[in-house]
Write a protein that holds these residues in place. Structure first.
Motif, short mmCIF file in Angstrom:
data_model
loop_
_atom_site.label_atom_id
_atom_site.label_comp_id
_atom_site.label_asym_id
_atom_site.label_seq_id
_atom_site.Cartn_x
_atom_site.Cartn_y
_atom_site.Cartn_z
N HIS A 263 14.18 52.83 44.18
CA HIS A 263 14.96 54.06 44.30
C HIS A 263 16.22 54.03 43.45
O HIS A 263 16.79 55.09 43.18
CB HIS A 263 15.33 54.30 45.76
CG HIS A 263 14.17 54.72 46.59
ND1 HIS A 263 14.18 54.69 47.97
CD2 HIS A 263 12.94 55.19 46.24
CE1 HIS A 263 13.02 55.13 48.44
NE2 HIS A 263 12.25 55.43 47.41
N ASN A 264 16.65 52.87 43.02
CA ASN A 264 17.83 52.81 42.16
C ASN A 264 17.46 52.83 40.68
O ASN A 264 18.08 53.56 39.89
CB ASN A 264 18.62 51.54 42.47
CG ASN A 264 19.89 51.43 41.64
OD1 ASN A 264 20.88 52.12 41.90
ND2 ASN A 264 19.86 50.58 40.62
N SER A 266 14.09 53.24 39.37
CA SER A 266 12.92 54.09 39.07
C SER A 266 12.03 53.47 38.01
O SER A 266 11.46 54.16 37.15
CB SER A 266 13.39 55.48 38.61
OG SER A 266 14.12 56.11 39.64
N GLN A 372 17.32 63.53 47.88
CA GLN A 372 17.14 62.07 47.75
C GLN A 372 17.29 61.36 49.09
O GLN A 372 16.56 60.39 49.37
CB GLN A 372 18.15 61.52 46.74
CG GLN A 372 17.99 62.07 45.34
CD GLN A 372 16.66 61.70 44.72
OE1 GLN A 372 16.08 60.65 45.03
NE2 GLN A 372 16.15 62.56 43.86
N PRO A 376 12.68 59.59 52.04
CA PRO A 376 12.00 58.50 52.78
C PRO A 376 11.52 58.87 54.17
O PRO A 376 10.88 58.04 54.83
CB PRO A 376 13.09 57.41 52.85
CG PRO A 376 14.05 57.73 51.77
CD PRO A 376 14.06 59.21 51.69
N THR A 540 19.23 55.09 50.97
CA THR A 540 19.32 56.21 50.03
C THR A 540 20.70 56.87 50.08
O THR A 540 21.25 57.26 49.04
CB THR A 540 18.23 57.23 50.34
OG1 THR A 540 18.29 57.59 51.73
CG2 THR A 540 16.86 56.66 50.04
#
Length: 617
Positions: A263-264, A266, A372, A376, A540
């Motif tokens: 998620h940081n 990609s 964002q 999740p 996130t």
């Protein structure tokens, strides 16, 4: 007519020998501490044919020779006459003396006798016959039992003393005639001794093992102790047949780290290197199958209790921030539907609502921060459906293993029959993509994978992964320059994850303790496992809040001029997000302890015991 012979001694009818009395004219010297024995049996009592068989030379205890005197060979009895010789058999012939017996010369010394007197050796208790005392009929004595020389029960023999009881009759008759109990000051049990011998003496180790077995399997379902199966690893010792598997803990920790990194950064290759979502669902399926040894409703209630409170706390915080930033019922144009969808925050049978468009971000964060943060949440919805259907899947797995494992994988190819939008499609898609991984975890717990030949999984799993990768690279795309990632292709993700998880579970070493090389990582892995839900939900938001932190660094001229390329990379954002994740875990992670009915802790980092002596203690 020959004299009547004495009946053979019976083990069940022990006889008390007469106590020796010192007499004048005896042929036996008085030993130290022992009264002199008479030269023969009392008048009127025939001599025991077996007497003197356990004696040493010349019939003396311990091999002591008989001194010469008037008793050899014509020793005088108490009356001064010749010692009477008892009959040896029914012929009436006198018993030969020691010098006249065959081989009656020097006899080897007998083994030293025990320190018990004859009366004490007669205190052997014979267990009663089956049925106990109460069911025994009255004892009928045979005519032989009244033969001369055999003690008969009577008033004289019925008297009992606390120090030395009589042994006239069988053990099971004496208690009925006149029960004997030990005096209180002796500290013995009041039960007869033969009943005490029936008591089973259990060692302390077996008793402790029995108590531990009862504590684990004999408690009623639904008690708080049953719901502590997934307690923090630092609260439980190393696995000993039923504890935590450190290998599975390591896989869960790696999966959480991979999710944060993906998620940081990609990076498209991260899902290929480690498909974290498939691994997490497989581990959850293994734990679910292990818990289903208890009633299904009890297990489902326990899983919901662990899942929902952390999600509710997260929803209260982020929903408040979203509403303050401008998101509300009018954002989607359907106010009534918006209020109705909020029920999914209570029970996520579908994805809870979150902002799908841009938000001002309070002037500090990016416009897409709301989306964002809410992305999740699909994991909670998929996890809930797997938990609800696990009893049925486990039952099908035990009856049709291969068909049950492959069914979700086959259904993935039919996902295109549904429109690729809406809540029904996303629920169906997530269930089919990771359903085979969940069932593989259940099969691992059931031991089904170990029944396969050792060469099957290492041979089949790579071919399955190659098929998934081929589907990933050969898919039709609108833009050939767009590489995309594995998570954007459902069929490829399902096949690749299935082969990867099959290989990991086949290689599972089942660590009861950490290997020496991995012991330094025990703290961080244990912390991630104790706060897995909190890390997944809050990471996130921590990544989005790290953006304003990096923006403040750009205002420093020295950093902007010399370190601009570094500040523009995603690495500073990750370094700023890690402390924020720690703060969220510290502030909100205690809800997981409350949900698991444990004592709340702010930071469940395991304590390290230093020194071998402390560890041994």
């Amino acid at each position: 007519m020959s004299e009547p012979t004495e009946p053979a001694d019976s083990f069940f009818t022990p006889r008390k020998r007469p106590q020796p009395q010192p007499a004048e004219g005896t042929d036996r010297p008085t030993a130290q501490g022992r009264p002199g024995a008479p030269s023969g049996p009392p008048p009127g009592v025939p001599r025991d044919p077996g007497a003197g068989r356990d004696l040493g030379p010349a019939g003396r205890p311990g091999g002591m020779p008989r001194p010469d005197g008037p008793g050899r060979p014509g020793a005088q009895g108490p009356g001064g006459g010749r010692r009477p010789q008892g009959p040896a058999d029914g012929t009436g012939r006198p018993r030969p003396r020691a010098a006249e017996r065959p081989g009656g010369g020097e006899h080897p010394a007998s083994a030293p006798r025990s320190g018990f007197s004859p009366d004490e050796t007669m205190a052997l208790r014979v267990p009663p016959p089956p049925g106990g005392r109460g069911g025994l009929p009255p004892q009928r004595r045979s005519p032989e039992s009244s033969a001369p020389g055999r003690p008969q029960p009577g008033p004289a023999t019925a008297q009992r003393t606390a120090e030395r009881p009589s042994f006239d009759g069988p053990a099971h008759d004496r208690a009925a005639e006149a029960g004997w109990t030990a005096p209180p000051d002796t500290g013995r049990s009041t039960l007869p001794r033969h009943e005490e011998t029936l008591k089973l003496r259990v060692p302390d180790e077996l008793a402790a093992l029995a108590k531990a077995f009862d504590a684990q399997y004999a408690r009623p379902p639904g008690t708080p102790a049953e719901d502590e199966e997934e307690a923090a690893p630092e609260q439980k010792p190393a696995r000993s047949g039923g504890g935590r598997d450190r290998y599975l803990d390591m896989l869960r920790g790696l999966a959480l780290v991979r999710v944060v990194l993906y998620h940081n950064f990609s990076w498209a290759w991260l899902p290929l290197v480690f498909p974290s979502m498939g691994v997490m669902f497989a581990l959850a399926g293994s734990l679910m199958a292990r818990s289903l040894k208890r009633p299904a409703l009890t297990v489902i209630r326990g899983r919901l209790r662990r899942l929902l409170p952390p999600m509710w706390l997260f929803g209260v915080v982020v929903m408040t921030l979203w509403i303050l930033d401008g998101w509300g019922p009018d954002a989607e144009g359907h106010p009534n539907w918006w209020w109705g969808k909020l029920a999914f925050w209570i029970l996520p049978i579908s994805t809870p609502p979150y902002p799908q468009g841009d938000l001002p971000g309070f002037g500090l964060m990016e416009d897409s921060w709301g989306t964002q943060v809410g992305v999740p949440l699909w994991y909670l919805r998929a996890y809930l459906w797997y938990v609800l259907l696990s009893p049925l899947m486990l039952r099908a797995l035990r009856r049709f293993p291969l068909v049950t494992v492959l069914t979700p994988l086959v259904l993935t190819f039919f996902s295109g029959l549904l429109p690729e939008d809406g809540r029904i499609w996303e629920t169906w898609s997530d269930f089919t993509i990771f359903g085979s991984c969940w069932i593989l975890g259940m099969a691992h717990n059931e031991g089904l994978l170990k029944k396969l030949p050792q060469y099957v999984a290492p041979s089949v799993a790579p071919m399955i992964m190659v098929a998934g990768y081929w589907w990933y690279v050969s898919r039709p795309v609108l833009d050939p320059t767009d590489v995309g990632d594995l998570e954007g292709v459902p069929i490829a993700q399902a096949v690749w994850s299935f082969g990867y998880v099959l290989l990991l579970l086949h290689l599972s070493p089942s660590w009861e303790q950490w290997p020496r090389r991995l012991e330094p990582f025990n703290g961080i892995i244990s912390l991630l496992n104790a706060r897995a839900v909190s890390v997944y939900l809050w990471h996130t938001l921590a990544l989005e809040l790290s953006v304003p932190v990096i923006d403040q660094l750009w205002r420093v001229d020295y950093l902007a001029d010399n370190w601009g390329s570094v500040l523009g990379s995603p690495y500073p954002q990750l370094f700023a997000a890690i402390p924020l994740i720690g703060l969220f875990v510290l502030g909100f992670g205690w809800i997981e302890d409350v949900a698991a009915k444990r004592s709340p802790r702010l930071f469940p980092y395991p304590r390290k015991v230093r020194g071998k002596r402390r560890a041994a203690a």
